[in-house]
Design a protein around this motif. Structure first.
Motif, short mmCIF file in Angstrom:
data_model
loop_
_atom_site.label_atom_id
_atom_site.label_comp_id
_atom_site.label_asym_id
_atom_site.label_seq_id
_atom_site.Cartn_x
_atom_site.Cartn_y
_atom_site.Cartn_z
N PHE A 149 5.94 -16.47 40.88
CA PHE A 149 5.56 -15.35 40.02
C PHE A 149 4.81 -15.80 38.77
CE2 PHE A 149 9.44 -14.12 42.28
CZ PHE A 149 9.04 -12.95 42.88
N GLU A 150 4.24 -16.98 38.80
CA GLU A 150 3.57 -17.47 37.60
C GLU A 150 2.30 -16.67 37.28
OE1 GLU A 150 2.52 -21.49 38.25
OE2 GLU A 150 1.39 -21.13 40.11
N ASP A 151 1.69 -16.07 38.29
CA ASP A 151 0.48 -15.27 38.07
C ASP A 151 0.78 -13.79 37.89
OD1 ASP A 151 -1.07 -17.55 38.30
OD2 ASP A 151 -1.28 -17.33 40.48
N LEU A 152 2.05 -13.44 37.78
CA LEU A 152 2.40 -12.03 37.61
C LEU A 152 1.95 -11.54 36.24
CD1 LEU A 152 4.02 -9.81 39.19
CD2 LEU A 152 5.95 -10.41 37.74
N PRO A 153 1.18 -10.46 36.17
CA PRO A 153 0.72 -9.97 34.87
C PRO A 153 1.88 -9.41 34.06
CG PRO A 153 0.12 -8.44 36.60
CD PRO A 153 0.68 -9.64 37.29
N VAL A 154 1.92 -9.76 32.78
CA VAL A 154 3.03 -9.35 31.92
C VAL A 154 2.53 -8.54 30.73
CG1 VAL A 154 4.96 -10.15 30.53
CG2 VAL A 154 4.35 -11.37 32.62
N THR A 155 1.58 -9.10 30.00
CA THR A 155 1.09 -8.40 28.82
C THR A 155 0.30 -7.16 29.24
OG1 THR A 155 -0.96 -9.66 28.73
CG2 THR A 155 0.97 -10.59 27.63
N LEU A 156 0.20 -6.24 28.32
CA LEU A 156 -0.51 -4.99 28.61
C LEU A 156 -1.97 -5.25 28.93
CD1 LEU A 156 0.01 -2.00 28.82
CD2 LEU A 156 -0.64 -1.77 26.41
N GLN A 157 -2.56 -6.24 28.27
CA GLN A 157 -3.96 -6.57 28.54
C GLN A 157 -4.12 -7.14 29.94
OE1 GLN A 157 -5.60 -9.30 25.71
NE2 GLN A 157 -7.67 -9.21 26.58
N GLN A 158 -3.17 -7.99 30.37
CA GLN A 158 -3.24 -8.55 31.71
C GLN A 158 -3.10 -7.47 32.78
OE1 GLN A 158 -0.17 -11.50 31.70
NE2 GLN A 158 -1.41 -13.04 30.66
N ILE A 159 -2.19 -6.54 32.54
CA ILE A 159 -1.96 -5.49 33.53
C ILE A 159 -3.14 -4.53 33.59
CG2 ILE A 159 -0.40 -3.63 34.22
CD1 ILE A 159 1.84 -5.15 32.95
N ARG A 160 -3.80 -4.31 32.48
CA ARG A 160 -5.01 -3.49 32.50
C ARG A 160 -6.05 -4.10 33.42
NH1 ARG A 160 -5.93 -2.15 26.08
NH2 ARG A 160 -4.39 -0.48 25.88
N GLY A 161 -6.21 -5.41 33.29
CA GLY A 161 -7.14 -6.08 34.19
C GLY A 161 -6.68 -6.04 35.64
N ARG A 162 -5.35 -6.10 35.85
CA ARG A 162 -4.83 -6.07 37.22
C ARG A 162 -5.06 -4.70 37.84
NH1 ARG A 162 -4.26 -5.95 41.61
NH2 ARG A 162 -2.51 -6.53 42.96
N LEU A 163 -5.00 -3.63 37.07
CA LEU A 163 -5.20 -2.29 37.61
C LEU A 163 -6.63 -2.06 38.09
CD1 LEU A 163 -3.15 -0.13 35.07
CD2 LEU A 163 -2.57 -0.65 37.44
N SER A 164 -7.54 -2.86 37.61
CA SER A 164 -8.94 -2.71 38.02
C SER A 164 -9.34 -3.70 39.11
CB SER A 164 -9.87 -2.90 36.82
OG SER A 164 -9.69 -4.19 36.25
N GLN A 165 -8.40 -4.52 39.58
CA GLN A 165 -8.71 -5.51 40.60
C GLN A 165 -8.42 -4.97 41.99
OE1 GLN A 165 -6.45 -8.98 39.59
NE2 GLN A 165 -7.57 -9.37 37.68
#
Length: 355
Positions: A149-165
């Motif tokens: 789970f090292e690449d699991l998005p945690v911060t809000l900025q990371q998850i924002r980018g994940r939602l667009s991937q």
């Protein structure tokens, strides 16, 4: 007046059966050997970590005086325990055939003590210990979780980018009245994305569920709380978010339960708000519970710890078995006929006869 009283009683009873009068602890999935009894026995929020520890077969410092959990087999324990805490709602629209209990005294709690027990008892193994709260950008991992789970998005900025991937839930999930540009909606959708990613990673790395070390997952979701604060509980956004979360949690529980071959416990705690939201404890997974010295002014040590009974029984019965074995061996040696039972003396007697 009597009609009014009867009608109010019927409304109260119907609300009670729907589970909307208070916070709830709901067991979505559990193996056949972990039995939760049907009933409306309330459990205190501070006792939830002890309940999780008992379901995993661990000992607790204080006995859990709660009749909802039945004692299970000694040599059979779940391979994982998943606890999801949902803030901002006291109940969700879940199936009626699952077990649910009222939650009293909803104080903030953590599973740090359970994680410390897993780390202590299975230090030579690689258990998965994952504690996650995306709303506060907190992620604690241990064991195999560090690599999986090292690449699991945690911060809000990371998850924002994940939602667009690629593979984002926005491509398959009907958001209805929720907006992709609002901060509260984005926080809720990010938590749904994290649940989806954890489930996908577990299905991709099924070998995690094959070892003998139990795994622990503690997930805290506060997206509904932000949506309720921003739109209100009567808003269509809150209703849509509640419906989406209920369905996602059921799918998440089914996926995790299947990965662990029906040997996992999945609980959901729904709490409207914590009674002491501003006094939160440290969430270090290696930290142990610090005992207050108010009742021990001289810093005296305990005479024994909570494992004293286990160690005492092991030593006692081992000594009894050894004593019985020594008595049996001595008795047989004392009554042994050297010319009949011993091959050495038997060969000697035959040689003497031949001479």
């Amino acid at each position: 007046k009597n009609v009014f009283v009867v009608s109010m009683m019927l409304i109260t009873c119907s609300r009670f059966h729907l589970g909307v009068l208070g916070d709830r602890l709901t067991v979505l999935r559990s193996p056949s050997y972990v039995t939760f009894l049907d009933g409306q026995w309330p459990i205190s929020g501070e006792k939830v970590p002890s309940l999780v520890a008992l379901t995993m077969g661990f000992s607790v410092h204080e006995d859990l005086d709660w009749p909802g959990l039945q004692a299970g087999p000694l040599f059979q324990r779940p391979r994982a325990n998943v606890l999801v805490v949902v803030r901002g709602v006291d109940s969700l629209s879940l199936p009626n055939n699952i077990t649910s209990y009222p939650l009293d005294n909803p104080v903030p709690f953590t599973l740090d003590s359970v994680a410390s027990t897993v780390h202590t008892l299975f230090a030579d193994s690689t258990p998965v210990v994952l504690q996650l709260a995306p709303s506060e950008e907190r992620l604690y991992m241990m064991g195999m979780a560090n690599t999986v789970f090292e690449d699991l998005p945690v911060t809000l900025q990371q998850i924002r980018g994940r939602l667009s991937q690629e593979g984002s839930i926005l491509n398959s999930l009907p958001v209805n009245s929720l907006s992709r540009n609002n901060e509260a909606d984005l926080l809720f959708l990010s938590e749904i994305q994290v649940l989806h990613d954890i489930s996908a990673l577990l299905q991709r790395h099924r070998h995690l569920a094959k070892d003998h070390a139990p795994d622990l997952y503690s997930l805290e979701l506060s997206g509904l709380e932000e949506i309720s604060r921003h739109y209100g509980k009567d808003s269509p956004q809150f209703q849509d978010a509640t419906s989406i979360l209920a369905s996602i949690l059921q799918k998440f529980a089914a996926d995790v339960f299947g990965v662990y071959s029906n040997n996992a416990v999945v609980e959901v705690v729904t709490v409207q708000n914590f009674e002491t939201p501003l006094t939160r404890r440290s969430r270090s997974i290696l930290a142990t519970n610090q005992i207050s010295n108010s009742q021990r002014p001289y810093n005296l040590a305990y005479q024994y710890n909570f494992q004293y009974a286990v160690i005492f029984n092991i030593i006692l019965w081992l000594m009894i078995v050894l004593v019985l074995a020594v008595i049996a061996i001595a008795y047989n040696l004392w009554n042994m006929d050297p010319g009949y039972d011993s091959i050495i003396y038997r060969m000697t007697n035959q040689k003497i006869r031949l001479d």
